[in-house]
Scaffold this active site. Structure first.
Site, PDB file in Angstrom:
ATOM      1  N   CYS A 129      40.765  44.486  48.716  1.00  0.00           N
ATOM      2  CA  CYS A 129      39.769  45.048  47.791  1.00  0.00           C
ATOM      3  C   CYS A 129      40.475  45.690  46.594  1.00  0.00           C
ATOM      4  O   CYS A 129      40.069  46.756  46.129  1.00  0.00           O
ATOM      5  CB  CYS A 129      38.858  46.040  48.495  1.00  0.00           C
ATOM      6  SG  CYS A 129      39.708  47.313  49.435  1.00  0.00           S
ATOM      7  N   GLY A 130      41.520  45.031  46.135  1.00  0.00           N
ATOM      8  CA  GLY A 130      42.214  45.515  44.949  1.00  0.00           C
ATOM      9  C   GLY A 130      42.914  46.840  45.195  1.00  0.00           C
ATOM     10  O   GLY A 130      43.434  47.100  46.280  1.00  0.00           O
TER      11      GLY A 130
END
Length: 304
Positions: free
Chosen positions: A89-90
């Site tokens: 998720c980055g």
């Protein structure tokens, strides 16, 4: 031809990876919409409880709930760290943990002891790894916040605050701004700010007791209480704290799905770009091999 085979295998591998990231992007997009709806649906409840509690306290100025009592000498604090259970998720978890580590260092320099609670596997793993004082945790939260599980984890911090073992409780979470932006936020949960200011207002500052979100009214309030005003205010403030924790987790879950969708879209786009570059190399290598074979045939024919 070995080089051509290796390139073909690599193209196939990247294509399979792109299929996975594309599927994850679509799943995250679907979950993102539901998470955002859940997050927005929880806001009116927290706002209404905050309004009623503020009005009740205004009508009963003689009674001060323990959640509202400021401690002049801060010797210990609790931090509730909200992260995701999964990665990909980055920089969502990296940003919030960087903020938490900075606050841990700042409290340590002031000689303030810190105990932590982790909601989410990523935060629990890092806090355990760095040797933080982890007093409670709750992992595998799923896609929907479960208030009973959340309250069970943070009750340790709330009880220690009431007993005087710690002097403040903070929440570290990601505040959802929009699909492309999620802000790591460090807000004070206890003691509650005067006027019950909304901690999720614009700045989401450290102590979050500015004027934004403070309940103001020009009217007096008179209530009939059942069973009595103290019991009603106690229950309302407990519901308000629970609502804040639920809202913080809901904000983080909406941020997680948004960040994952953006990250997987970037991964899919990058995979498509790599595939194009590999196909170009493959075509050039194949053309060079064919040219070499033709040259060898022509050379052999000339020698005969």
């Amino acid at each position: 031809m070995a080089g051509i085979k290796e390139i073909r295998t690599k193209i196939k591998s990247v294509q399979n990876t792109r299929k996975i990231t594309k599927a994850m992007e679509m799943v995250a997009a679907s979950k993102m919409r539901k998470a955002q709806e859940r997050m927005r649906a929880g806001r009116p409840y927290a706002t209404k409880v905050r309004d009623i509690a503020a009005h009740l306290m205004g009508a009963n100025p003689d009674y001060t709930h323990p959640y509202m009592i400021e401690r002049s000498d801060i010797r210990g604090v609790g931090i509730v760290v909200i992260t995701t259970d999964k990665g990909l998720c980055g920089g969502l978890n990296t940003n919030i943990m960087r903020l938490v580590l900075a606050r841990l260092k700042a409290f340590e320099q002031k000689g303030i002891s810190v105990q932590t609670t982790a909601l989410g596997n990523k935060g629990a793993s890092l806090l355990s790894r760095i040797g933080a004082n982890l007093v409670s945790q709750e992992v595998q939260l799923g896609d929907t916040p479960n208030l009973d599980r959340l309250i069970g984890a943070i009750k340790v911090q709330i009880d220690d605050f009431i007993d005087g073992k710690i002097d403040a409780v903070y929440l570290a979470t990601n505040r959802f701004v929009n699909t492309m932006k999620q802000d790591p936020t460090f807000i004070r949960l206890l003691p509650l700010p005067s006027g019950l200011a909304d901690p999720f207002q614009a700045d989401g500052g450290d102590d979050a007791d500015g004027q934004d979100g403070v309940i103001k009214s020009e009217y007096g309030w008179d209530y009939i209480y059942e069973p009595d005003s103290k019991t009603v205010i106690d229950d309302l403030l407990m519901r308000y704290v629970e609502g804040l924790v639920y809202q913080a987790v809901a904000e983080n879950m909406a941020s997680e799905q948004s960040a994952r969708m953006v990250a997987m879209k970037a991964a899919s786009d990058n995979a498509k770009k790599v595939i194009g570059e590999l196909e170009l190399v493959y075509n050039k290598t194949r053309q060079a091999a064919i040219t070499k074979e033709i040259s060898e045939i022509v050379g052999g024919a000339a020698a005969v």
